[in-house]
Design a protein around this motif. Structure first.
Motif, PDB file in Angstrom:
ATOM      1  N   HIS A  58      -7.126  -3.174   3.233  1.00 49.82           N
ATOM      2  CA  HIS A  58      -5.945  -3.998   2.914  1.00 49.82           C
ATOM      3  C   HIS A  58      -4.778  -3.628   3.821  1.00 49.82           C
ATOM      4  CE1 HIS A  58      -3.000  -5.607  -0.388  1.00 49.82           C
ATOM      5  NE2 HIS A  58      -3.049  -6.379   0.683  1.00 49.82           N
ATOM      6  N   ASP A  75      -7.554   4.878   0.129  1.00 51.93           N
ATOM      7  CA  ASP A  75      -8.012   4.025  -0.969  1.00 51.93           C
ATOM      8  C   ASP A  75      -7.891   2.546  -0.643  1.00 51.93           C
ATOM      9  OD1 ASP A  75      -8.559   6.293  -2.359  1.00 51.93           O
ATOM     10  OD2 ASP A  75      -6.733   6.254  -3.571  1.00 51.93           O
ATOM     11  N   HIS A  76      -6.874   2.154   0.110  1.00 53.77           N
ATOM     12  CA  HIS A  76      -6.628   0.735   0.405  1.00 53.77           C
ATOM     13  C   HIS A  76      -6.639   0.486   1.908  1.00 53.77           C
ATOM     14  CE1 HIS A  76      -5.553   0.361  -3.823  1.00 53.77           C
ATOM     15  NE2 HIS A  76      -4.717   1.375  -3.679  1.00 53.77           N
TER      16      HIS A  76
END
Length: 323
Positions: A270, A266-267
């Protein structure tokens, strides 16, 4: 990384190994033949048999049994990949769907078992107790490594020491066994650098895995032959993540810990930026470079030959690879 020049040094030997593998993958069971053909066509660098061949020749071996030894190494390694893909629920390897994605988990596990049993047949056929001892110990260690890795999955508190133990057991041991078994053949001809070659393989394998860890966050799927972020998706705490947790800011550490606990991607972007900013990728590259130096130092006293020179080149180039 251009392997062509490296393979060219043992071109005839490597061709013999490939022919041997194709012959011994044959079976009266159609599914085994079908999966076996698929595995062969999937390619792969076959680094472990390459290391075994080079170490045999560098240690002064002039016979033919190194072909059997290199093939046994490849059978065992391929079996671990088939089992790994089931455990990890992977669907892409070497740029192609995994065996479990095509034929299902049961077929992947059972064909992996077939490869192990075929390797055992070939081991016994060598009639060489020292080789049998190395192979038996290494397969046990590798199995332990698989379980150690399973224990660490989704555990953000995994220490660097524990992770390095997983690397040694799961990845480096196969490289070590490839180098050691090749050198044992040379030792039969009174050139005993077996421990030196084993150390070379061990450190090469550690460096190789650490670069894999880096590529999981900065590689390209088209080059890697697998999905970027696969380890993270599976909740595996690899060294770049472990370093970031220990040395990053509290916010960075929390991001990575949550990602390991939850898995998924999901990230991902990042996380990639965070691991890069924290120095986790550079730390892992530096660690790989340290083990590459140890690999080269291990065989420094081995007599000069084109095979020793190629082992040096292989270690140095492995550190620079992008896939």
């Amino acid at each position: 990384m251009d392997f062509k020049a490296i393979y060219a040094v043992v071109e005839d030997d490597f061709a013999a190994v490939n022919q041997f593998i194709n012959h011994h993958l044959d079976s009266n069971v159609p599914l085994i033949r079908e999966v076996g053909d698929y595995i062969v066509q999937s390619g792969g660098k076959r680094l472990r048999p390459l290391v075994s061949i080079l170490c045999a020749r560098a240690s002064g071996y002039h016979g033919e049994r190194h072909v059997d030894v290199a093939a046994i190494i490849e059978f065992l390694h391929t079996a671990t990949l088939l089992h790994d893909d089931v455990v990890d629920e992977s669907n892409l390897r070497r740029g192609r769907p995994t065996v479990n994605a095509v034929w299902g988990n049961a077929a992947s596990v059972l064909v992996g078992d077939f490869l192990i049993s075929r390797a055992l047949q070939l081991m016994v056929g060598l009639r060489h107790s020292r080789l049998l001892d190395i192979f038996s110990q290494s397969t046990n260690t590798i199995s332990e490594g698989e379980v150690l890795q399973l224990i660490n999955v989704r555990d953000p508190n995994t220490s660097e020491d524990n992770y390095m133990r997983v690397i040694h057991h799961k990845t480096a041991k196969m490289f070590e066994s490839a180098a050691e078994t090749g050198a044992v053949l040379g030792a039969d001809e009174n050139t005993d650098f077996v421990d030196a070659f084993a150390a070379y393989g061990r450190h090469l394998g550690i460096a190789f895995q650490l670069i894999d860890d880096v590529l999981d966050y900065q590689g390209e799927a088209s080059e890697l032959g697998k999905n970027v972020g696969d380890d993270l998706a599976e909740g595996k705490p690899t060294l770049p993540l472990i370093y970031t947790i220990a040395n990053g800011s509290p916010e960075q550490a929390k991001l990575i810990k949550d990602a390991i606990r939850n898995g998924g991607l999901d990230h991902l972007q990042h996380i990639i930026e965070t691991v890069q900013a924290s120095g986790g990728l550079q730390y892992t590259v530096d660690k790989a470079a340290e083990h590459t130096r140890l690999a080269l130092d291990a065989i420094a006293a081995v007599p000069a030959s084109p095979y020793k020179e190629t082992l040096f080149t292989l270690a140095e180039e492995s550190l620079k690879r992008t896939y």
